[in-house]
Write a protein that holds these residues in place. Structure first.
Motif, PDB file in Angstrom:
ATOM      1  N   CYS A  53       0.810  -1.109   0.024  1.00 52.43           N
ATOM      2  CA  CYS A  53       0.006  -0.068  -0.030  1.00 52.43           C
ATOM      3  C   CYS A  53       0.879   1.135   0.087  1.00 52.43           C
ATOM      4  O   CYS A  53       1.690   1.252   0.922  1.00 52.43           O
ATOM      5  N   CYS A  56       0.141   3.005   3.519  1.00 53.54           N
ATOM      6  CA  CYS A  56       0.574   2.392   5.086  1.00 53.54           C
ATOM      7  C   CYS A  56       1.380   1.320   4.915  1.00 53.54           C
ATOM      8  O   CYS A  56       1.933   0.974   5.903  1.00 53.54           O
ATOM      9  N   ASP A  58       0.962  -1.904   3.895  1.00 51.34           N
ATOM     10  CA  ASP A  58       0.349  -3.197   3.916  1.00 51.34           C
ATOM     11  C   ASP A  58       1.013  -3.987   2.720  1.00 51.34           C
ATOM     12  O   ASP A  58       1.208  -3.369   1.589  1.00 51.34           O
ATOM     13  N   ASP A  59       1.084  -5.595   2.884  1.00 49.07           N
ATOM     14  CA  ASP A  59       1.685  -6.097   2.132  1.00 49.07           C
ATOM     15  C   ASP A  59       1.197  -6.410   0.871  1.00 49.07           C
ATOM     16  O   ASP A  59       1.369  -6.827  -0.172  1.00 49.07           O
ATOM     17  N   CYS A  76      -6.567  -2.069   0.351  1.00 54.60           N
ATOM     18  CA  CYS A  76      -5.783  -2.020   1.518  1.00 54.60           C
ATOM     19  C   CYS A  76      -6.538  -2.448   2.786  1.00 54.60           C
ATOM     20  O   CYS A  76      -7.792  -2.208   2.768  1.00 54.60           O
ATOM     21  N   ARG A  77      -5.815  -3.540   3.453  1.00 55.45           N
ATOM     22  CA  ARG A  77      -6.758  -3.980   4.649  1.00 55.45           C
ATOM     23  C   ARG A  77      -6.634  -3.080   5.928  1.00 55.45           C
ATOM     24  O   ARG A  77      -7.242  -3.321   6.985  1.00 55.45           O
ATOM     25  N   ARG A  78      -5.759  -2.293   5.999  1.00 53.83           N
ATOM     26  CA  ARG A  78      -5.430  -1.363   7.044  1.00 53.83           C
ATOM     27  C   ARG A  78      -5.805   0.212   6.705  1.00 53.83           C
ATOM     28  O   ARG A  78      -5.943   0.928   7.567  1.00 53.83           O
TER      29      ARG A  78
END
Length: 334
Positions: A53, A56, A58-59, A76-78
């Protein structure tokens, strides 16, 4: 000036007038996308990298929302960001903006009389809104100045203007109009250019940036006291994009970031900017209405579940729900 004044869906004859130019651009884009792709459909491994991302870090290992031309779009998950986890490596990415066939077709589109007239009205709208936040016209820098439409309108409105443009033919188009343009990339192209700017514009730029937060930080650092950053990006929450899905021309090589009103504000905040005004523009209502009502309602509910489709769909409802084709926003230093 009202945003309906430059809404293509509301301008009689506009689609007809630009159909040939848009068709030629789409054909070239498809050919160049294929040239960057392997037989399997993925981007050439030597030209690409996988990334997380851009906001942030995130992978990005979650399932893809869309896969197209070797790109894999993920949410994105976050944080609220949608982005392509497969991107061109830096040198291949910059080559996209050179003297290519696609860029030549893009310039031809920008010279189309109907396109020029519509863009001129949009530029006046952007400047009118900028004037609500900037005390008086001062120095305006446009990053990615294209064919010079905004710079030209700003000059007429009393601004002292400067552009930065990496494509040599687009930069030459600006110079043909008597505009001063630095060839290269922001912020490096500024070189020894001194002073700060009362306004910095980035129209259809941030979606291309491999590192959008760093780009905005550089813009904030060149703002004068009380200065404004004006940003336009394609809207991932636009109803037409959700209806078209992978067929959308917005999902393409060089578009690595897919912003919404919310994720653009998050990106700006990370760069030390606060939002003054955020809206969507350009309804694409005529294209939306080509779909069955049930399909439109389903896609709209995916974006704003709490806002059922009205009996009569119009541009104002789309913009209230932030489902217009583009996000337009103004920011100041936090």
């Amino acid at each position: 000036m009202h945003r309906d004044d430059f809404d293509a869906a509301l301008q009689p004859g506009f689609r007809r007038d630009i159909a040939v130019a848009y068709g030629a651009l789409a054909s070239v884009q498809e050919r160049e996308d294929q040239a960057r792709s392997e037989a399997s459909g993925g981007l050439h491994a030597a030209l690409t990298r996988r990334g997380g991302c851009p906001l942030c870090g995130d992978d990005g290992e979650q399932p893809a929302l869309y896969c197209k031309a070797g790109m894999e779009l993920v949410r994105c998950r976050r944080c609220p960001m949608v982005y392509s986890r497969t991107v061109l490596e830096a040198s291949a990415d910059r080559a996209f903006y050179g003297a290519t066939e696609f860029q030549a077709e893009y310039l031809r589109l920008r010279r189309n009389a109907s396109y020029v007239a519509l863009e001129a009205r949009k530029c006046r709208y952007i400047l009118e809104h900028l004037g609500r936040h900037a005390v008086v016209p001062g120095r305006l820098l446009e990053v990615g100045s294209g064919a010079g439409g905004l710079l030209d309108a700003a000059r007429e409105a009393g601004w002292s203007v400067l552009g930065i443009e990496p494509n040599p033919n687009l930069a030459a188009e600006c110079e043909r109009r008597g505009l001063r343009v630095l060839r290269g990339w922001f912020p490096d192209a500024l070189g020894g250019e001194r002073g700060s700017f009362e306004a910095i514009a980035m129209l259809d730029v941030l979606e291309h940036a491999l590192d959008p937060v760093t780009l905005l930080r550089a813009a904030r650092e060149r703002l004068a006291a009380g200065g404004i950053v004006a940003i336009q990006v394609p809207n991932f929450d636009s109803l037409i994009l959700r209806l078209e899905g992978e067929r959308s021309a917005v999902i393409c090589h060089s578009h690595w970031n897919y912003f919404t009103c919310e994720s653009l504000q998050r990106c700006a905040a990370l760069a030390g900017l606060r939002a003054l005004h955020v809206e969507t523009i350009i309804s694409e209502l005529d294209r939306v209405q080509e779909y069955p009502v049930a399909v439109i309602a389903a896609r709209a509910a995916e974006i704003r579940a709490q806002s059922p489709l009205p009996e009569r769909l119009d541009p104002e409802w789309l913009h209230r729900q932030r489902m217009g084709h583009k996000v337009l926003a103004y920011f100041a230093a936090a």
